[in-house]
Design a protein around this motif. Structure first.
Motif, PDB file in Angstrom:
ATOM      1  N   GLY A  88       0.815  -1.212   0.000  1.00 19.30           N
ATOM      2  CA  GLY A  88       0.000   0.000   0.000  1.00 19.30           C
ATOM      3  C   GLY A  88       0.848   1.260   0.000  1.00 19.30           C
ATOM      4  O   GLY A  88       0.552   2.230  -0.719  1.00 19.30           O
ATOM      5  N   LEU A  89       1.917   1.270   0.784  1.00 20.66           N
ATOM      6  CA  LEU A  89       2.811   2.418   0.818  1.00 20.66           C
ATOM      7  C   LEU A  89       3.505   2.630  -0.519  1.00 20.66           C
ATOM      8  O   LEU A  89       3.647   3.768  -0.995  1.00 20.66           O
ATOM      9  CB  LEU A  89       3.858   2.230   1.926  1.00 20.66           C
ATOM     10  N   ALA A  90       3.949   1.514  -1.115  1.00 23.13           N
ATOM     11  CA  ALA A  90       4.664   1.612  -2.394  1.00 23.13           C
ATOM     12  C   ALA A  90       3.766   2.175  -3.498  1.00 23.13           C
ATOM     13  O   ALA A  90       4.206   2.980  -4.331  1.00 23.13           O
ATOM     14  CB  ALA A  90       5.188   0.240  -2.795  1.00 23.13           C
ATOM     15  N   LYS A  91       2.493   1.769  -3.510  1.00 23.66           N
ATOM     16  CA  LYS A  91       1.580   2.193  -4.574  1.00 23.66           C
ATOM     17  C   LYS A  91       1.024   3.589  -4.341  1.00 23.66           C
ATOM     18  O   LYS A  91       0.694   4.307  -5.302  1.00 23.66           O
ATOM     19  CB  LYS A  91       0.430   1.190  -4.695  1.00 23.66           C
ATOM     20  N   GLN A  95       0.241   9.860  -1.911  1.00 20.26           N
ATOM     21  CA  GLN A  95      -1.092  10.204  -1.433  1.00 20.26           C
ATOM     22  C   GLN A  95      -1.182  10.251   0.094  1.00 20.26           C
ATOM     23  O   GLN A  95      -2.120  10.812   0.646  1.00 20.26           O
ATOM     24  CB  GLN A  95      -2.124   9.200  -1.982  1.00 20.26           C
ATOM     25  N   PHE A  96      -0.201   9.623   0.737  1.00 18.93           N
ATOM     26  CA  PHE A  96      -0.210   9.604   2.203  1.00 18.93           C
ATOM     27  C   PHE A  96       0.458  10.854   2.767  1.00 18.93           C
ATOM     28  O   PHE A  96       1.434  11.376   2.200  1.00 18.93           O
ATOM     29  CB  PHE A  96       0.527   8.376   2.731  1.00 18.93           C
ATOM     30  N   THR A  97      -0.040  11.303   3.898  1.00 17.32           N
ATOM     31  CA  THR A  97       0.606  12.409   4.604  1.00 17.32           C
ATOM     32  C   THR A  97       1.855  11.893   5.303  1.00 17.32           C
ATOM     33  O   THR A  97       2.052  10.681   5.482  1.00 17.32           O
ATOM     34  CB  THR A  97      -0.343  13.015   5.647  1.00 17.32           C
ATOM     35  N   GLU A  98       2.703  12.825   5.709  1.00 18.90           N
ATOM     36  CA  GLU A  98       3.926  12.445   6.421  1.00 18.90           C
ATOM     37  C   GLU A  98       3.593  11.695   7.708  1.00 18.90           C
ATOM     38  O   GLU A  98       4.264  10.724   8.074  1.00 18.90           O
ATOM     39  CB  GLU A  98       4.749  13.695   6.742  1.00 18.90           C
ATOM     40  N   GLU A  99       2.550  12.137   8.378  1.00 18.29           N
ATOM     41  CA  GLU A  99       2.124  11.489   9.621  1.00 18.29           C
ATOM     42  C   GLU A  99       1.692  10.040   9.354  1.00 18.29           C
ATOM     43  O   GLU A  99       2.022   9.128  10.126  1.00 18.29           O
ATOM     44  CB  GLU A  99       0.971  12.278  10.234  1.00 18.29           C
ATOM     45  N   SER A 100       0.955   9.806   8.265  1.00 19.40           N
ATOM     46  CA  SER A 100       0.495   8.454   7.910  1.00 19.40           C
ATOM     47  C   SER A 100       1.685   7.560   7.553  1.00 19.40           C
ATOM     48  O   SER A 100       1.713   6.377   7.921  1.00 19.40           O
ATOM     49  CB  SER A 100      -0.477   8.514   6.733  1.00 19.40           C
ATOM     50  N   ARG A 101       2.655   8.126   6.834  1.00 21.26           N
ATOM     51  CA  ARG A 101       3.842   7.338   6.459  1.00 21.26           C
ATOM     52  C   ARG A 101       4.597   6.881   7.713  1.00 21.26           C
ATOM     53  O   ARG A 101       5.035   5.743   7.798  1.00 21.26           O
ATOM     54  CB  ARG A 101       4.765   8.174   5.571  1.00 21.26           C
ATOM     55  N   ILE A 102       4.735   7.805   8.657  1.00 19.94           N
ATOM     56  CA  ILE A 102       5.431   7.458   9.901  1.00 19.94           C
ATOM     57  C   ILE A 102       4.658   6.389  10.662  1.00 19.94           C
ATOM     58  O   ILE A 102       5.238   5.433  11.193  1.00 19.94           O
ATOM     59  CB  ILE A 102       5.615   8.716  10.783  1.00 19.94           C
ATOM     60  N   HIS A 103       3.326   6.538  10.688  1.00 17.36           N
ATOM     61  CA  HIS A 103       2.484   5.569  11.394  1.00 17.36           C
ATOM     62  C   HIS A 103       2.615   4.174  10.785  1.00 17.36           C
ATOM     63  O   HIS A 103       2.835   3.186  11.509  1.00 17.36           O
ATOM     64  CB  HIS A 103       1.025   6.022  11.348  1.00 17.36           C
ATOM     65  N   PHE A 104       2.490   4.082   9.451  1.00 21.86           N
ATOM     66  CA  PHE A 104       2.559   2.773   8.793  1.00 21.86           C
ATOM     67  C   PHE A 104       3.966   2.175   8.888  1.00 21.86           C
ATOM     68  O   PHE A 104       4.122   0.958   9.021  1.00 21.86           O
ATOM     69  CB  PHE A 104       2.125   2.891   7.327  1.00 21.86           C
ATOM     70  N   SER A 105       4.983   3.019   8.821  1.00 27.13           N
ATOM     71  CA  SER A 105       6.360   2.529   8.979  1.00 27.13           C
ATOM     72  C   SER A 105       6.564   1.948  10.373  1.00 27.13           C
ATOM     73  O   SER A 105       7.240   0.931  10.563  1.00 27.13           O
ATOM     74  CB  SER A 105       7.363   3.668   8.732  1.00 27.13           C
TER      75      SER A 105
END
Length: 290
Positions: A88-91, A95-105
């Protein structure tokens, strides 16, 4: 005629031969019976030994089947979770916010740590379960508990809003095998995390009057019935059993098999729907290091 030519001497000779024959036959029969009895005893012993080996083999096969099922269940889920989030992150990275990227990471890191911890515990169990004399060392209990708190996914208890509290004696050191004790405490904590959805999980220590050291994990989870507790505590060594529909309780298998290596015992008290307290009791003489 001479005496040996008389009829009665011949009769005595025949009687003597007959008597010797009877005695020889009796001795022979007794020998045969003794051999038969020894053979029957040997056969019975070998049969019993064979039955025991077959029982152990059947148990070993069942154990392997269940362990494989548990491994697939406990590893497949987190691996799929990592795969789905990574994909999901790669695709949708932009579209993700920086906060969402940090959360999913962070979620990926957490799942990876869980897999690593599970595999480490499993490999350590395989390594230590057949050991007789493990090297002991001074272990600071509070440090070990804090390490387990840190390892076991901070995100999970934050999502559940659980209070994790360490009330152990900050100065208590015990003589034990650190890695084995860590696996045992980790699995106790892991079970508490799985079945506690709100409230708290608390570790505490106590020195009993007889010198025994108790390390206790108390949670406010779903609890266990008396029947389930008896099932856990009475299960034979090397026996994995299905305790309930959704759990094979691999953690308790680790605990049961590793505890004797550090001369420990386990007690469980629980009130269904309210709380559970699991205590590890270490014998007198293990807590004399200050």
């Amino acid at each position: 005629p001479f005496w040996y030519q008389r009829w009665w001497s011949l009769l005595l000779l025949l009687a003597g031969i007959l008597g010797i024959t009877v005695i020889v036959n009796r001795i022979k029969n007794r020998t045969i019976k003794r051999r038969q009895k020894n053979l029957e005893t040997l056969i019975e012993s070998k049969t019993s030994e064979l039955k025991e080996k077959n029982k152990r083999l059947a148990l070993s096969i069942r154990e392997n089947e269940i362990v494989h099922s548990i491994l697939l269940h406990d590893i497949k889920g987190p691996v799929k979770f990592i795969n789905d989030i990574s994909e999901g992150l790669a695709k949708n990275w932009l579209q993700f916010t920086e906060e969402s990227r940090i959360h999913f990471s962070s979620e990926i890191s957490t799942a990876s740590k869980n897999i690593y911890e599970f595999i480490s515990n499993f490999l350590s169990w395989v390594k230590y379960r057949k050991e007789d004399n493990l090297p002991m060392e001074p272990v600071l209990v509070k440090e070990l508990i804090e390490e387990i708190f840190t390892t076991k996914v901070p995100e999970k208890h934050k999502a559940k809003n659980l209070l994790l509290e360490d009330r152990s004696d900050p100065n208590m050191k015990i003589t034990s095998h650190k890695q084995v004790l860590r696996i045992i405490l980790y699995n106790i904590f892991d079970n508490a995390m799985k079945y506690t959805h709100s409230g708290s999980i608390v570790f505490s220590t106590k020195e009993e009057n007889d010198g025994t050291t108790a390390i206790t994990c108390t949670d406010t989870g779903v609890g266990m019935t008396a029947q389930k507790i008896r099932h856990i505590l009475s299960a034979e060594k090397n026996e994995i059993t299905l305790i309930d529909e959704d759990s094979f309780q691999l953690g308790y298998m680790f605990i049961r098999e590793l505890l004797p290596l550090i001369h420990g015992e386990i007690t469980i008290t629980s009130e269904p729907g309210k709380s559970t307290a699991v205590s590890i009791l270490l014998p007198a003489g293990t807590n004399n290091i200050r």
